[in-house]
Design a protein around this motif. Structure first.
Motif, short mmCIF file in Angstrom:
data_model
loop_
_atom_site.label_atom_id
_atom_site.label_comp_id
_atom_site.label_asym_id
_atom_site.label_seq_id
_atom_site.Cartn_x
_atom_site.Cartn_y
_atom_site.Cartn_z
N HIS A 73 -9.29 -3.48 10.25
CA HIS A 73 -9.25 -3.31 8.79
C HIS A 73 -9.72 -4.59 8.07
N TYR A 96 -6.92 10.56 8.12
CA TYR A 96 -7.06 9.63 9.24
C TYR A 96 -7.87 10.24 10.40
N ALA A 115 2.05 0.20 10.69
CA ALA A 115 1.75 -1.21 10.45
C ALA A 115 0.91 -1.31 9.19
N MET A 116 0.71 -2.55 8.73
CA MET A 116 -0.03 -2.73 7.47
C MET A 116 -0.94 -3.94 7.55
N GLU A 117 -2.17 -3.73 7.10
CA GLU A 117 -3.25 -4.70 7.29
C GLU A 117 -3.36 -5.79 6.24
N LYS A 156 -11.75 3.81 4.46
CA LYS A 156 -11.25 2.75 5.33
C LYS A 156 -10.47 3.30 6.51
N GLU A 157 -9.74 4.41 6.32
CA GLU A 157 -8.87 4.88 7.40
C GLU A 157 -9.64 5.68 8.46
N TYR A 187 -1.58 10.09 3.20
CA TYR A 187 -1.81 9.33 4.44
C TYR A 187 -1.63 10.34 5.57
N GLU A 241 0.86 -1.18 0.00
CA GLU A 241 0.00 0.00 0.00
C GLU A 241 0.90 1.24 0.00
N MET A 256 5.63 3.05 7.78
CA MET A 256 4.43 3.43 8.53
C MET A 256 4.44 2.75 9.90
N HIS A 296 -6.38 -1.58 15.32
CA HIS A 296 -6.60 -0.88 14.05
C HIS A 296 -6.41 -1.83 12.86
N GLU A 297 -5.27 -2.51 12.84
CA GLU A 297 -5.00 -3.39 11.68
C GLU A 297 -5.99 -4.55 11.66
N1 BAL Z 1 -3.21 1.10 5.60
C1 BAL Z 1 -1.98 1.66 6.01
C2 BAL Z 1 -1.69 1.48 7.45
C3 BAL Z 1 -2.91 1.67 8.25
O1 BAL Z 1 -3.54 2.72 8.24
O2 BAL Z 1 -3.36 0.73 8.87
#
Ligand code: BAL
Ligand code: ZN
Length: 875
Positions: free
Chosen positions: A304, A384, A265-267, A322-323, A379, A124, A263, A300-301
């Motif tokens: 998602h 957010y 973290a990533m989902e 989504k954010e 981002y 992403e 970042m 959070h992740e």
């Molecule tokens: N999708 C990028 C990281 C996050 O917002 O969870």
């Protein structure tokens, strides 16, 4: 560079239903084989016979369609794409591509890269195009089968999305593992990881009785720091079932912690990749705040998986879909798990200091932006955090049950689809039988609205007339704003501090949410024997700047009596703001400074309180940040803000020395390893007192900080003590910093704290220290956490020294941005934002900041990321 517009969106011309990926992994020479099962998209109006795929930094080995090799003249490759002139139109076809990539050379950390000795991916927003040629856009959703092959000693663990479907050994000490993800997903959710990793395993049984394997992968020396992350994951899974009725869908949930990550973290579906910062915690290495953030980010992740993965975004302009929604969900989760009052205050504080600044500057954009050059630049705090506030307002307007009905309908309608913010609002409307037309403007208008309040009390008629006016300053490309639908939560207080009944239009309420929809509206409250005190915008019910004239006495009254925890804290903040601004005026007029006795009395009462939420009490004692104060000034006076605020803090410390010392002693005990709300609250309150006492710069205060530093057996207390030492003329400062470094030199996350603490110190010589730290053997420009800890902390958390009059801070930052520009454009462009607010400063500083922005903007070659931020900042 090219600008991409939301208005130009068209559906993809082709679809990729299935993807088979095969990786021969190698640090410097990875071979990727992709088989893409493609067909024309019946929804697309385009009729061209060609096919364009995105791809960057790839070396082509071979390409075929339906297993027939293409000739060189059948396609063209540019630095960003490949166009095949003719592909089958009437039938589905298989496009096979083989290409090579070099993960080790990938310092941008997008696509496949090397972090320490492990290979991992970040796709992403648009990293997949650095893995192979593809339709790298979120509305192309495919089922992925992935086979990884690698050296068995170097990469014993091979992970990808979904469920493991097979594994085996190969010649030459190589092995393979294959994975299959049954859920169609956009390529930005693809992930792979390969390395020498230990697995910490657990399991979770869903409400419907399915057993899910939970696995956290870390390097061997971190195995003892995963327990909190694992517990957080289980908490999040249960919470989403209880609160949103949402269950996990695969049989396996994996989290991998990596050192090098742009970042938090990533989902990625079934295989989250995390910055180690948001996984690893042990009481002696992580603070209470770290523990809370880890639970929040794990949540959070995880959330998602529904808000982002099962229902994803049609295009990147919809990122807040989504954010914003997922941040709102993680805020609710943390509020439920810890103290809702404290969480709300922390979130609003961050929003007002940082997002409001973004929304008032040259980079302001709506939560659904309309144009971008580089999507990674979006981002943002706006997408957010303001995005989360917009979702919160829907929650406020619809109520808990109505909001849940809207969410249920949204997930039911759009499961497996890539959709828009509009689809989200449509679901909210349809489920609740209402229309939200005016509310939609929150998605398209940038800028922080100003809510101006006036009141008139008619003793005879026993009526209070409350007039609310809204306006919103112009933002880039949006000179005029239309009125928004603003929910304004309100309570009334009688003279004795008790709640007064609210009678509006003949109906009685304890608390009410007013719907402000016009530019100006007057609300009349009846049957009030005496003029009440109005508690407005309770819980910070809308992301606005409140302009409501209040006397110091009224603020002190609210600080004492407001039953709304947010507004009670806010009254204290505004009291301090008013007093600090009066002092700044005194400084300007060269008058001697005196602290109003009302503030001292208010703090004296706060210190005498015995509440049950000690974390909340600690917040009541906190003074507004220098950056928040800066946001309230038309032209920021950096030094005056610092001196006035320090004067208030020091005077309080002198006048209430015994109170602070008493509260410190009551709560100072060794509860290392305890994370109950009480234990955390005690640490927060005690350390707030330590911070005041430290202002005294006396032998006694030095001894107190030193003793805590030496005796601390948890990182919260150790850091609080070291922070006190660093931010004073403590005689043992150098020795303490040295001993802390020696103690923690093998714990990267703790050393990040050591860098950040020194970089954000307000003591003289900080800039020289920062320059010296740049040469420290532990500093590394390739590690984003380290860059953020040193360069980020200095430029974003040290207004006094970053904005030094001689411009040395600005020059330093520009030097680092240019060094990072070639290494890691995403991190470089994040650092530029320190200069974006130049219009808020005096003429001399403006010139110095602009000089550095021009210097950055005119450098070649410049990444799209940095170019966009630098050029927009100057526009
Ligand atoms: N999708 C990028 C990281 C996050 O917002 O969870
Ligand atoms: Zn997210």
């Amino acid at each position: 560079p090219q600008t991409i517009y939301l208005k130009d969106y068209t559906p993809p011309e082709y679809l990729i239903d299935n993807v088979e990926l095969h990786f021969d992994l190698d640090e410097q020479n990875t071979l990727v084989k992709a088989r893409l099962y493609m067909r024309r998209n019946p929804q697309s109006a385009d009729r061209a016979a060609s096919l364009t795929l995105t791809g960057e930094e790839l070396e082509l080995v071979s390409i075929s369609i339906d297993d027939k090799q293409l000739a060189a003249e059948d396609f063209v490759i540019t630095s960003e794409a490949m166009t095949i002139h003719q592909v089958p139109q009437e039938k589905a076809f298989v496009l096979s591509i083989e290409n090579r990539i070099n993960p080790k050379a990938n310092t941008a950390l997008e696509g496949l890269y090397l972090s320490s000795s492990m290979l991992c991916t970040q796709c992403e927003a648009q990293g997949f195009r650095k893995i192979t040629w593809f339709l790298d856009r979120p509305d192309v959703m495919s089922r992925f089968k992935t086979t990884l092959t690698a050296d068995k000693s170097q990469y014993p663990v091979l992970l990808s999305n979904g469920n493991k479907t097979g594994h085996g050994d190969l010649d030459h000490n190589r092995h393979w593992v294959s994975w299959e993800d049954p859920f169609a997903k956009p390529c930005y959710l693809f992930a792979l990881v390969a390395g020498q990793l230990e697995c910490v395993a657990d399991s979770f049984t869903t409400k419907s009785g399915r057993d899910i394997a939970l696995e956290i992968f870390v390097e061997q020396h971190n195995v003892d720091k995963c327990a909190h992350a694992m517990q957080s994951l289980k908490n999040a899974m249960r919470w989403d079932e209880d609160t949103y009725g949402l269950e996990y869908d695969l049989d396996l949930y994996m989290i991998v912690a990596v050192d090098h990550f742009n970042m938090g973290a990533m989902e990625n579906k079934g295989l989250n990749v995390f910055n180690t910062k948001f996984v690893l915690a042990r009481p002696d290495t992580a603070t209470d705040a770290d523990y809370e953030h880890i639970e929040g980010v794990i949540g959070h992740e995880y959330f998602h998986n529904w808000s982002g993965n099962r229902v994803t975004c049609r295009d990147w302009f919809q990122l807040s879909l989504k954010e914003g929604f997922t941040v709102f969900r993680d805020q609710q989760f943390t509020g439920d798990r810890t103290s809702a009052a404290v969480k709300r205050i922390e979130d609003v504080n961050a929003l007002r200091t940082r997002q409001f600044a973004e929304d008032a500057g040259p980079l302001a954009h709506p939560i659904r932006p309309e144009a971008y050059i580089e999507i990674n630049n979006f981002y943002t705090l706006t997408v957010y955090e303001k995005g989360a506030e917009v979702v919160r307002m829907l929650h406020t307007l619809l109520g808990e049950a109505g909001f849940r009905k809207g969410c249920d309908l949204y997930f039911a309608r759009h499961d497996g689809q890539a959709v828009t913010c509009e689809d989200f609002i449509n679901a909210m409307e349809a489920a609740n039988g209402i229309e939200l037309n005016q509310f939609r403007r929150w998605y398209s208008q940038a800028g922080t609205p100003v809510l101006t309040v006036s009141q008139q009390f008619d003793t005879e008629a026993q009526q209070l007339r409350l007039t609310l006016q809204q306006s919103c300053p112009p933002t880039p490309n949006q000179p005029q704003k239309a009125p928004l639908h603003i929910p304004v939560k309100l309570g009334l207080l009688a003279a004795d501090g008790s709640p007064a009944a609210i009678i509006l239009d003949g109906r009685q309420h304890q608390e009410i949410t007013l719907n402000l929809t016009q530019t100006e509206q007057t609300f009349v409250f009846d049957k009030l024997a005496q003029q009440p005190v109005v508690s407005l915008l309770r819980g910070f019910s809308a992301p606005v700047n409140l302009n409501m004239p209040r006397s110091l006495e009224e603020l002190a009254f609210l600080l004492q009596h407001d039953s709304d925890t947010f507004n009670r804290w806010e009254a204290g903040q505004q009291l301090a703001v008013k007093v600090i601004f009066d002092l700044i005026e005194d400084l300007h007029q060269q008058r001697p400074l005196h602290l109003n006795a009302l503030v001292v009395n208010a703090f004296h009462s706060l210190l005498a309180e015995e509440g049950d939420d000690l974390s909340y009490q600690a917040l009541l004692l906190s003074l507004p940040d220098e950056s928040y104060l800066a946001g309230q000034m038309p032209i920021v006076d950096v030094e005056a803000i610092h001196h006035a605020r320090e004067f208030v803090k020091t005077t309080l410390a002198h006048d209430l020395r015994d109170d602070f010392a008493r509260v410190y002693r009551i709560h100072h005990r060794d509860e290392s390893g305890k994370f109950s709300a009480d234990a955390i609250g005690r640490r927060r309150l005690k350390n707030a007192c330590l911070s005041y006492l430290n202002q005294l710069e006396s032998g006694e205060s030095f001894a107190l900080a030193k003793a805590q530093f030496e005796q601390a057996r948890n990182m919260t207390d150790q850091m609080a003590a070291l922070s006190a030492i660093v931010n004073s003329h403590h005689p043992d400062k150098a020795a303490c910093l040295e001993s802390f470094y020696r103690q923690w030199q093998n714990e990267a996350l703790v050393i990040d704290k050591w860098f950040a603490l020194q970089a954000s110190s307000h003591m003289p010589n900080t800039f020289a220290t920062v320059q010296k730290l740049m040469q420290h053997p532990a500093f590394d420009m390739h590690t984003p956490n380290r860059v953020r800890a040193l360069i980020g902390a200095f430029s974003q958390a040290n207004p006094l020294h970053f904005h030094a009059k001689n411009g040395e801070g600005y020059r330093f930052l520009a030097d680092q941005v240019l060094a990072l520009n070639t290494l890691n454009p995403q991190i470089a462009s994040r650092m530029v934002t320190g200069l974006a607010q130049w219009r808020r400063y005096d003429g001399k500083r403006q010139e110095l900041m602009k000089q550095q922005l021009h210097r950055i903007a005119s450098t070649e070659p410049l990444s799209k990321d940095v170019y966009e931020i630098a050029s927009k900042s100057l526009a």
